[in-house]
Design a protein around this motif. Sequence first.
Motif, PDB file in Angstrom:
ATOM      1  N   HIS A 195      64.605  19.148 -11.987  1.00  0.00           N
ATOM      2  CA  HIS A 195      64.328  18.703 -13.354  1.00  0.00           C
ATOM      3  C   HIS A 195      65.534  17.974 -13.911  1.00  0.00           C
ATOM      4  O   HIS A 195      66.650  18.496 -13.891  1.00  0.00           O
ATOM      5  N   ASP A 239      57.574  16.645 -18.172  1.00  0.00           N
ATOM      6  CA  ASP A 239      57.455  17.979 -17.589  1.00  0.00           C
ATOM      7  C   ASP A 239      56.753  18.944 -18.538  1.00  0.00           C
ATOM      8  O   ASP A 239      55.886  19.723 -18.125  1.00  0.00           O
ATOM      9  N   HIS A 293      65.845  22.755 -16.425  1.00  0.00           N
ATOM     10  CA  HIS A 293      65.059  23.809 -15.776  1.00  0.00           C
ATOM     11  C   HIS A 293      64.984  25.062 -16.658  1.00  0.00           C
ATOM     12  O   HIS A 293      63.982  25.782 -16.636  1.00  0.00           O
TER      13      HIS A 293
END
Length: 455
Positions: free
Chosen positions: A228, A238, A189
């Motif tokens: 994530h 991502d 993240h």
Amino acid sequence: MSTNPPDLRPDLARARVSETTRTGQPSIGMVSLGCPKALVDSERILTRLRAEGYGISPDYSGADAVIVNTCGFLDSAKAESLEAIGEALAENGRVIVTGCLGAEPDYITGAHPRVLAVTGPHQYEQVLDAVHQAVPPAPDPFVDLLPASGVKLTPRHYSYLKISEGCNHKCKFCIIPDMRGRLASRPAHAVLREAEKLVDSGVRELLVISQDTSAYGVDIKHNEDRGHRAHITDLARDLGSLGAWVRLHYVYPYPHVRNLVPLMAEGLVLPYLDIPFQHAHPETLRRMARPAAAAKTLDEIAAWRDMCPDITLRSTFIVGYPGETEQEFETLLDWLDEAKLDRVGCFKYENVAGARSNDLPDHVPEPVKEERWQRFMEKAQAISVDKLASKVGSRQEVIIDDIDEDGVATCRTKADAPEIDGCLFIDEGTDRLRVGDIVTVTVDEAGEYDLWGRL
């Protein structure tokens, strides 16, 4: 195509920070040497200093002190680092040393006893402490505003994105694990948050870097946090959702790399893999302590190309490694003929202080290393010529890196990383183009490593 790693010389780093300089502030100069991973460290240091109210000087004369971020991977890099430190001392006199060579402080102070401080790689707090002691900060909250993307040493339209530090491999010719430690992955993240800020600030291309990109998340057991997962396949997916080009560097050919290639075929990630094969003969690889098998690697390359025919493969190799026989070297040439890699760099082996390969028997004489390097590069160049010739007449998306005063645009295709690969040049009709634009061209001409095209 290049025979050397990315080379970020002092004038390059200084030129890229000139816009952040302001009068009336304590000011710091930065000399950044070595690989993109070191460049990211330099950016982080400058960002922290900028947030504390320091100006960033583009030259020695305007700086109250100079930070030299060094490289210590090879003896030749150490020599270049010592030369840069000496230049900074001569031109400015107040020098703080950091980076990989900083792991050997006695080596630095033995050559340059006048340096103010020496810190090791990614020791950001120690660098800041040294700057504070040498040049106390004078922050002004009304003017010291930091851009969301921080201070960058690359052009505005591309940026390196470091996802981990260190390495778990124990290759005998490499001392990076000794300098930078074992693998330490950033949370997914946090990587995504940085990438989003970069894209929001205008970055069009993200270059993912680490010592071992395909091992990302192994040390934290591929932990999932805030939606994530710390795994290279998930991270690539991502990042691909952000709308920028995503280029993967330093990927070891583990089996799970095969899962990245469909993302390339879908267009989420650039069809480009930078994989450090280093050699092809199994005995040479064994002496290197490399985690690879040449025969299986050819099968993997075939599978990647089957899934994504447009994939570009870049790699680096070492010739003249201790014990390398003529037969082993010819096996490497034969392997290269079969693999037909698109972008290839090659090093002549040299000893590095602290590397286990120094103690291996049967070191190859320098004239033999040079002769093998020449033969290797001739082979690689011939492959490159054929590969680029096949692109004549094709349409390519390119990103514009520079437009000179004569209107010639220097661009890169999806197959070209900055600083290390080739370029595509457009020499007419560029008056409406801007640096950072992504446009479509038709390829008109091909050379040994570069292309020419038209809009």
